[in-house]
Design an enzyme around this catalytic site. Structure first.
Site, short mmCIF file in Angstrom:
data_model
loop_
_atom_site.label_atom_id
_atom_site.label_comp_id
_atom_site.label_asym_id
_atom_site.label_seq_id
_atom_site.Cartn_x
_atom_site.Cartn_y
_atom_site.Cartn_z
N HIS A 112 0.48 -1.12 -0.26
CA HIS A 112 0.28 -0.33 -0.16
C HIS A 112 0.76 1.55 -0.10
O HIS A 112 2.24 0.88 -0.17
CB HIS A 112 -0.70 -0.04 1.33
CG HIS A 112 -0.24 0.38 3.08
ND1 HIS A 112 -0.18 1.19 3.12
CD2 HIS A 112 -0.19 -1.37 2.90
CE1 HIS A 112 0.21 0.94 4.70
NE2 HIS A 112 0.53 -0.05 4.20
N CYS B 254 2.58 -4.70 6.74
CA CYS B 254 2.17 -5.19 5.52
C CYS B 254 3.38 -4.05 4.51
O CYS B 254 4.27 -4.11 5.43
CB CYS B 254 1.37 -3.91 5.35
SG CYS B 254 -0.71 -5.10 5.65
#
Length: 423
Positions: free
Chosen positions: A284, A303
């Site tokens: 992301h 992440c």
């Protein structure tokens, strides 16, 4: 140290470190990585057998270009042994242009900013014993020997210790990105998955673990934290809960979901790349772009934040109406938009601390999670996915030819490592 020793070591590494200024188009993680890394292991074992490289004095960190000091002579010997400095530049103790260029080459090989001067991180890398480097290369070979990832026509690789992302097509890297991955207490996992969609202006549903570890403590200190962060509390049937009605002081197990609204301040930024997996991690954007300037980029909760993620998203959507301009126009609307890929793209999150690139450059990264151990190698190797039941073969149809078995080869008698090289 004899001139003969220096020339022998340089000869051993000449093929490995040629073309350091060029960025090879082959991926760091691909079908050829094993064989290239095996070459690097052999060359470094030669250095180890000959006594390794000298320890560079800490005083080198105070020296600037054009300085003259005994520490420079030691630094030059160290850089010659690793192939970063030509042997004919060895005499002398002046921090000249050749030394600056050699230090920059060394820094790039170790994922550091190429400043040309020796700082704390560069000194640490310079003084890492060759035995540690051998262990890193061996760990990579062991992981690749058990590798269960299939290198398809298009794939994405996240190298966790390298804090980097590569987009690969037809065996060549199309895009390289810096990344921010999990910190040691919240490590990013080694896995394989498939990228299925690109999400523009995403919302962020905060994992329960982060609600407990971060959100609740923030709310105890600052009751306005959720509002400032554009976060909402959602209860049953997604009904919104007023944060003022929650007893944050005694709360241990949240009975609600915390969701952050879309926008440039969203923790996922303005793009999320979905890759369904059991670890619930993904790629992301981030509003904290300044973090990409750091050499140490282990700041996430698992992440991977990707620098230039919109370019990566556009690459994933190539061949569709979603051009870079169309993506930007859609993001400008500020509304959540999920764009499924026409064909899923495989992605591998790998743990490589030492490898050799296609240009001959030997790369090393910090073993940030301490996984270059026998047990760590087992847990950080991508395993083959469970095969589906094979269909019944019609009578008379030719059977597929099995791959020849791997053959064990002794590598570097001095280090006593046994590796298996595939035919």
């Amino acid at each position: 140290m004899s001139v003969r020793f220096v020339k022998a070591s340089v000869a051993a590494l000449a093929l490995l470190l040629g073309g350091l200024g060029a960025r090879a188009n082959e991926p760091s993680y691909g079908p050829n990585t094993y064989d290239r890394t095996l070459e690097a292991l052999i060359a470094h074992e030669d250095i180890a057998v000959r006594g390794g490289w000298p320890k560079v004095p800490a005083g080198i960190t105070a020296l600037k270009p054009d300085a003259q000091a005994p520490e420079v002579a030691v630094l030059k010997r160290r850089l010659v042994l690793s192939g970063d400095l030509p042997a004919d530049a060895l005499p002398g103790d002046v921090y000249d242009a050749n030394v600056v260029a050699a230090v920059k080459r060394f820094q790039l090989r170790h994922g550091l900013s190429d400043l040309g001067t020796v700082g704390r991180l560069t000194l640490k890398a310079l003084n890492t014993p060759v035995e540690v480097r051998l262990n890193q290369l061996t760990a990579t070979l062991e992981r690749l020997k058990g590798n269960g990832f299939s290198f398809s026509e298009r794939y994405v690789v996240v190298n966790i210790p390298g804090a980097s992302v590569e987009a690969v097509e037809n065996g060549l890297v199309q895009r390289r990105h810096l990344a921010i991955v999990g910190r040691p207490d919240r490590p990013s996992p080694v896995l394989q998955a498939n990228i299925t969609s690109v999400n523009l202006n995403p919302t962020w549903t905060v994992p329960t673990s982060i609600v407990k570890a971060d959100i609740i403590p923030h709310m105890r200190k600052d009751p306005g934290f959720l509002a400032k962060s554009h976060m909402r509390l959602l209860g049953a049937e997604t009904r919104e809960i007023d944060p003022a009605t929650v007893n944050w002081a005694s709360l241990t197990a949240p009975y609600f979901t915390v969701r952050q609204d879309p926008g440039p301040d969203n923790s996922l930024g303005q793009m999320k790349i979905d890759m369904p997996n059991t670890e619930a991690v993904y790629l992301h954007d981030t509003p904290k772009k300044s973090l990409f300037r750091n050499d140490v980029r282990f700041n996430s909760s698992g992440c991977a934040r990707v620098e230039g993620v919109r370019d990566l998203g556009a690459w994933l959507l190539e061949g569709t109406e979603w051009t870079p301009a169309a993506i930007e126009a859609e993001i400008a609307k500020g509304e959540r938009k999920n764009i499924p890929l026409k064909k899923a793209v495989p992605v591998a999150w790998v743990y490589l601390t030492g490898w050799q690139g296609a240009d001959g450059t030997v790369q090393f990264r910090e073993d940030i999670y301490g996984l270059d151990t026998p047990q760590g190698i087992v847990t950080s190797t991508i395993l083959a996915r469970k095969a589906r039941p094979k269909p019944v073969q019609p009578a008379g149809e030719a059977k597929p030819v099995a791959s020849p078995p791997a053959r064990p080869v002794k590598v570097g008698a001095g280090a006593g490592r046994t590796l298996t090289v595939s035919n």
